[in-house]
Scaffold this motif. Structure first.
Motif, PDB file in Angstrom:
ATOM      1  N   ILE A 109      13.565  -5.344   0.348  1.00  0.00           N
ATOM      2  CA  ILE A 109      13.231  -5.196  -1.057  1.00  0.00           C
ATOM      3  C   ILE A 109      12.036  -4.266  -1.138  1.00  0.00           C
ATOM      4  CG2 ILE A 109      12.456  -6.380  -3.156  1.00  0.00           C
ATOM      5  CD1 ILE A 109      13.688  -8.957  -1.854  1.00  0.00           C
ATOM      6  N   ILE A 110      12.145  -3.204  -1.914  1.00  0.00           N
ATOM      7  CA  ILE A 110      11.041  -2.259  -2.065  1.00  0.00           C
ATOM      8  C   ILE A 110      10.370  -2.483  -3.416  1.00  0.00           C
ATOM      9  CG2 ILE A 110      10.398   0.168  -2.240  1.00  0.00           C
ATOM     10  CD1 ILE A 110      12.592   0.836  -0.281  1.00  0.00           C
ATOM     11  N   LEU A 111       9.070  -2.753  -3.381  1.00  0.00           N
ATOM     12  CA  LEU A 111       8.292  -2.934  -4.600  1.00  0.00           C
ATOM     13  C   LEU A 111       7.444  -1.691  -4.840  1.00  0.00           C
ATOM     14  CD1 LEU A 111       7.015  -6.630  -4.218  1.00  0.00           C
ATOM     15  CD2 LEU A 111       9.129  -5.803  -5.291  1.00  0.00           C
ATOM     16  N   LEU A 112       7.684  -1.018  -5.958  1.00  0.00           N
ATOM     17  CA  LEU A 112       6.863   0.136  -6.331  1.00  0.00           C
ATOM     18  C   LEU A 112       5.665  -0.393  -7.097  1.00  0.00           C
ATOM     19  CD1 LEU A 112       9.915   1.297  -6.094  1.00  0.00           C
ATOM     20  CD2 LEU A 112       8.954   3.286  -7.235  1.00  0.00           C
ATOM     21  N   ASN A 113       4.591  -0.662  -6.359  1.00  0.00           N
ATOM     22  CA  ASN A 113       3.415  -1.287  -6.937  1.00  0.00           C
ATOM     23  C   ASN A 113       2.532  -0.258  -7.650  1.00  0.00           C
ATOM     24  OD1 ASN A 113       1.593  -3.383  -7.521  1.00  0.00           O
ATOM     25  ND2 ASN A 113       0.432  -3.021  -5.646  1.00  0.00           N
TER      26      ASN A 113
END
Length: 287
Positions: free
Chosen positions: A60-64
């Motif tokens: 899961i990639i979180l674009l913070n």
């Protein structure tokens, strides 16, 4: 100040080599991986070594820090990562924005694991995920937002977390925090610049005035109006970084003995205000 030196940013402390080993050794303990990237530089803030280390684990990639990134650009990046087979979310871990969809994203990304556990009669088995990312992308802020009990140490500087820590975040999800890890050498100097711009490389290993000049030159070519509006100076887009830094120093009244411009103070302000989103919502790269 015209003769500032072009430097290649490199930073790979010894504890990062250790972290790489810890990630490899801990992969067997988790069902998937949560990778945090900075929404302003989603490509440059990904460690290219992670793909070979993580291999086939669901991710899961979180674009913070999406609150300081350009909305349109973030939407493009979400579509890009999804087209690559990842589950991706735009979030802001300090405020919690977007994290209400995290549990659903986990169940989606790990659907095969959920089905496999159910088939074995292990419906209540926790889903365990490793949290990875380069320094200062917000891993600890993410865990602190999600966690119900123990807290991960957090600070707005690179390289705070130094050892693996487990956190129960509820709803059958457990997170394994890892120290932020860069890679031994940035082959592309622009990647090093971008990482330094957002604070993923410690300011102490860069020349702050040089860094501010490069940042201003980059923004002057793509976002001249934002510099002009924030600092109330004229920007045509062709200026050298030191000229812009000098103009900002004069406008803000940053002077030292003898009436000289305090370039260092101006440089610190430029970097801090860019990182805080005070120049506007800026994304430095597109997919």
């Amino acid at each position: 100040m015209p003769d500032y030196v072009k430097q290649n940013v490199q930073w790979f402390p010894g504890h990062m080599a250790k972290t790489r080993r810890l990630i490899k050794e801990s992969l067997s303990l988790v069902d998937g991986v949560v990778e945090l990237v900075d929404a302003r530089i989603p490509a440059a803030s990904r460690n290219p070594e992670l793909d070979s280390i993580i291999n086939r684990k669901p991710r899961i990639i979180l674009l913070n820090k999406c609150d300081v990134a350009n909305k349109t650009a973030t939407a493009l990046w979400l579509r890009y990562f999804q087209s690559q087979g990842y589950t991706a979310l735009a979030v802001d871990c300090r405020t919690g924005k977007g994290l209400n969809r995290f549990e659903e994203a986990v169940k989606t990304a790990l659907s095969d694991v959920v089905e496999r556990n159910a088939a074995k009669g292990l419906q209540n088995k926790p889903l365990r995920l490793m949290v990875v990312g380069i320094p200062n992308t917000g891993k600890s802020s993410f865990i602190n937002r999600m966690g119900k009990n123990a807290k991960a140490k957090v600070a707005d500087q690179a390289g705070v977390t130094r050892q693996n820590q487990w956190f129960v975040v509820g709803n059958g999800i457990e997170l394994l925090d890892t120290p932020g890890v860069l890679w031994p050498k940035f082959d592309d100097p622009e990647v090093g610049d971008k990482l330094a711009f957002i604070g993923s490389v410690k300011d102490e290993v860069t020349d702050r005035e040089t860094l501010a000049c490069r940042l201003l030159e980059t923004l002057a070519k793509t976002k001249p109006d934002m510099i002009a509006e924030r600092y109330k100076i004229a920007v045509e887009g062709s200026e050298q970084g030191w000229e812009l830094l000098e103009a900002i120093g004069k406008k803000r009244g940053f002077l030292i003995k003898g009436g000289e411009i305090d370039y260092e103070r101006a440089a610190v302000i430029v970097a801090d205000e860019f990182r805080a989103g005070k120049l506007g919502r800026i994304t430095l790269e597109l997919p």
